[in-house]
Design an enzyme around this catalytic site. Structure first.
Site, PDB file in Angstrom:
ATOM      1  NE  ARG A 304     -30.411 -37.668 -53.408  1.00 48.57           N
ATOM      2  CZ  ARG A 304     -29.684 -36.970 -53.678  1.00 48.57           C
ATOM      3  NH1 ARG A 304     -29.958 -36.629 -54.983  1.00 48.57           N
ATOM      4  NH2 ARG A 304     -28.632 -36.378 -53.043  1.00 48.57           N
ATOM      5  CD  GLU A 705     -27.344 -42.492 -55.096  1.00 47.25           C
ATOM      6  OE1 GLU A 705     -26.911 -41.712 -55.812  1.00 47.25           O
ATOM      7  OE2 GLU A 705     -28.376 -43.210 -55.016  1.00 47.25           O
TER       8      GLU A 705
END
Ligand code: LUZ
Ligand code: MOS
Length: 780
Positions: A304, A705
């Protein structure tokens, strides 16, 4: 709609792990963690601990009935140390006693003999020695090699971001209860009931169907309980297997901080090239991830970081390589953003450096390079971008030009206080980066009195997902939300779940609820049509009753349910949702991994006390791409919480280990998280509402997030205030930018190189502070 937990939360009636009423005969566990970070385990003397009254039994690796292994992605993490220790806090033994206090006292009486081996804490050192968790990954777009020669300006640098302690209010823990026929119910404070089930099954050597992992809610997870709840559950379950009695272990705060992994610290080298017009033409990046002693989720986190290494920008030529480096810290793990923030920080640092060297406002460069719809991310996905929309709305709504002028005027008028400002765009991909994880299931029952229960794989951890599930069902059935109850997450009711993570929980589980409700509604409409003797195409559900052709029929929800029951029509449904149209080919590092992206822009304003290095975050003003928020109250809460957590990571939360791998910041006296006094003086949130279709539940984009990364803006706003005070300041790019580091930065170069030091407050600090390094020992 208000969070359905708000009443029990404020009354203190919500049930967390430690509130579960205990079954008679319950015993209490406590784990002994290794006192050294690396070494050969020579001896473990349990005798003094075993003879303590109240101690029932002490377990070690010898007592593992299945495999002594809890590694999720890579099987490289023993539950109990066996032969070697790899990090401070690695479990060596598990004491079970008649009380919590006795178990903890017994832990202190265990004598450990470890022959020390060399300790690595620095990821660059680990990489140089070939200590990698998995082979490196490289994402590439265009051709950086040939692009460099087209660049008018090229800048290079190094950046570092430190770790972050999760500090969920509820610590890790588990409670294992033996049932009949070799079954166990394990209550666990986990984001990932299935991961716990898998780990416990492996350690115990029993099939997964013997294990009901149950979670009512968590007092926070933030990623810390995505993978790291497994060990505690395995310890309790193993002990309850041997003893035939329930065993509970809720970690003390000190044990939790010392024994669990944190956000990954990253070190990075970057090179950025721009054309004459300020367009970024090329970007090269090398990331060194401090994985700690075992893989845990590090390979996925690493991935990520690469996905988000260009944040909201379009860069035609990119080469980004990432190393997951094995050190002797506790295995670092998921933390809100999951490597994304670490990747984004570097590109922001690179742009900020370029702007500084070119004598430009950073925001001019940022804006010029925002990704547009149709442009390509380095991993091949084509952007459906709201980046510019968010940016321009923030500029106009919050009057950016006036703010810039205000700050310039203030800084011209004040010698000892300086203000800084930054823009922080964010672009975060929604979906698990591992495509196979993007699915969820829901079980919906309608009872004969018209009340409804829903179970999904979603874990409520304060993010409000249960409320959103109620909203979905209430909308589909068109009934009062009070008729709907959410049941605890349970591996016997819902199987093979993905963790509640990746901001995707409401989307995945919400879509499954929607599908299950749709099935039931279709059956109910057929029943209604039959009851009323009308064409099924004309009937619908609205406001708790059946409507025909746009008018209430008089047939209410409850009678409809009874009619369906009497006609032997199923009032239950189990539905499975899998995100469509996502794919990724790791052999090419290309694909379409994300269902969609969430965009946003934050403007951060700070004031720096240039005598002391102290600062305040005066305001953060956000435009956040919500699609069409289904619950603005909950989403605002998520944005505020994420933002403040991001600011904490960037400014004050400093995880420090000594060179022997021992955690120095092991208590809240030495590890500072934002409190109400250090939170921004003002948080303004505006939702960018869009009409475009997306794969979010009810088009309400994921919100868990992305907002954390607005906090990165605090770092660059502070850096700009430092430069306003001392334009020749040399500031290592190193987060968190603590007041100590800000002070060092303010006086890092003489303000008046010719020796003339006549302005008040500017003369006091020279030499020794200027040469200090960026680390500090904890203030005890
Ligand atoms: N967890 C995970 C995550 O296993 N995969 C992901 O892509 C992810 N992303 C964000 C947070 N947790
Ligand atoms: Mo996470 S970092 O458990 O979404």
């Amino acid at each position: 709609m208000k969070n359905i937990d708000s009443i029990t939360h404020t009354r203190g009636q919500s049930i967390y792990l430690d509130d579960i009423p205990l079954i008679q005969g319950t015993l209490f566990g406590a784990a002994l963690g290794s006192p050294l970070a690396h070494g050969i385990l020579k001896g473990l003397d349990l005798s003094a601990a075993e003879s303590l009254p109240g101690v029932v039994r002490i377990f070690t690796h010898k007592d593992v009935t299945g495999e002594n292994q809890i590694g999720g992605i890579v099987p490289d993490e023993p539950l109990f140390a066996d032969g070697h220790v790899h990090f401070c806090g690695m479990p060596l033994a598990f004491v079970v006693a008649h009380s919590d206090e006795i178990a903890r006292e017994a832990v202190r009486k265990i004598r450990v003999e470890i022959e020390p081996l060399p300790v690595i804490t620095d990821p660059r050192e680990a990489q140089a020695k070939g200590e990698l968790i998995v082979p490196p990954r490289t994402f590439q777009l265009g051709d950086t090699q040939s692009a460099w020669k087209d660049c008018a300006h090229i800048f290079e640098g190094r950046s570092d971001t430190n770790g972050q302690e999760h500090l969920y209010i509820e610590t890790q823990g588990a409670y294992s209860v033996p049932l009949e026929n070799g079954n166990f119910r394990v209550y666990s404070s986990t984001q990932a009931p299935t991961a716990v089930q898998r780990a416990v099954s492996k350690v115990m050597g029993i099939p997964m169907h013997c294990l009901d992992i149950e979670v009512t809610r968590l007092g926070g997870g933030f990623g810390g309980k995505e993978d790291q709840a497994n060990g505690w559950a395995a310890l309790c379950a193993l002990a309850s297997l041997h003893l035939g009695q329930p065993v509970k272990y809720a970690l003390s705060r000190a044990d939790d901080i010392a024994m669990t992994g944190k956000r990954h610290p990253y070190s990075a080298d970057f090179r950025i090239g721009l054309g004459k017009d300020g367009k970024i033409l090329a970007y090269e990046l090398t990331l060194f991830q401090n994985a700690g002693a075992a893989a845990d989720l590090s390979p996925a986190v690493l991935e990520r970081s690469l996905f988000h290494c260009t944040n909201s920008y379009f860069i035609p030529n990119v080469k980004a390589t990432a190393y997951s480096c094995r050190t002797h810290l506790p295995p670092n793990t998921a933390f809100r953003g999951f490597g994304g923030p670490q990747g984004m920080f570097v590109i922001e640092a690179a742009i900020s450096l370029a702007a500084e060297k070119l004598g430009m406002d950073t925001s001019v460069l940022q804006k010029k390079n925002l990704i547009r719809t149709g442009e390509e991310f380095p991993y091949g996905q084509i952007a459906q971008s709201e980046a510019l929309e968010c940016w321009e709305k923030a500029e106009s709504l919050y009057q950016a030009d006036a703010l810039r002028k205000e700050i310039a005027d203030f800084n011209a008028a004040n010698a000892l206080f300086k203000k800084g400002m930054s823009f922080q765009p964010v672009c975060f991909g929604i979906s698990f980066t591992k495509t196979f994880m993007n699915h969820a299931r829901a079980l919906v029952h309608v009872y004969t009195d018209g009340s409804v229960t829903i179970t999904t794989g979603a874990v409520e951890m304060g993010q409000g997902v249960s409320t959103k599930m109620v909203q979905v069902a209430a909308a589909m059935f068109s009934i009062d939300p009070a008729k709907i109850r959410i049941q605890a997450t349970s591996t016997w009711r819902i199987a093979n779940t993905s963790p509640s993570a990746a901001s995707a929980t409401a989307d995945l589980n919400g879509k499954a609820v929607l599908m299950a409700c749709t099935e039931i509604v279709n059956r109910l409409l057929a029943v209604a049509a039959a009851e009323l003797g009308v064409d099924a195409a004309l009937v619908g559900l609205k406001d708790g009753s059946v409507w025909v052709n746009g008018t209430p029929s008089g047939l209410g929800w409850k009678q409809l349910i009874l009619a369906a029951f009497t006609r032997r029509v199923s009032l239950s449904e189990h539905a499975h949702y899998a995100t469509p149209d996502i794919h990724f080919d790791p052999s090419k590092e290309k694909g379409h991994p994300f269902a969609y992206h969430v965009y946003g822009t934050a403007i951060t304003l700070v004031t720096l006390d240039c005598l002391r290095g102290r600062y305040t975050i005066d305001a953060v003003r956000v435009v956040h791409d919500s699609g069409a928020s289904m619950n603005p109250l909950i989403d605002k809460g998520q944005i505020e919480g994420g933002l403040v957590q991001g600011i904490g990571w960037m400014t004050m939360e400093e995880v420090l280990y000594d060179d022997k791998g021992k955690l120095l910041t092991n208590a809240l006296s030495t590890y500072k998280v934002p409190d109400i006094y250090s939170a921004p003086g003002e948080i303004a949130i505006d939702f960018l509402h869009t009409e475009k279709d997306n794969l979010a539940i009810f088009r309400s984009k994921a919100v868990g997030e992305p907002p954390l990364m607005y906090g990165i803006g605090a770092y660059f706003a502070l850096a700009s205030a430092i430069k306003a005070f001392n334009p020749s300041a040399v500031l290592p790019i190193s987060a968190p930018l603590t007041p100590e580091k800000a002070l060092m930065g303010l006086y890092s170069q003489p303000l008046y190189p010719d020796g003339q030091q006549d302005r008040p407050g500017h003369s006091a600090v020279t030499g020794p502070m200027a040469s200090s390094t960026a680390t500090r020992s904890p203030h005890e």
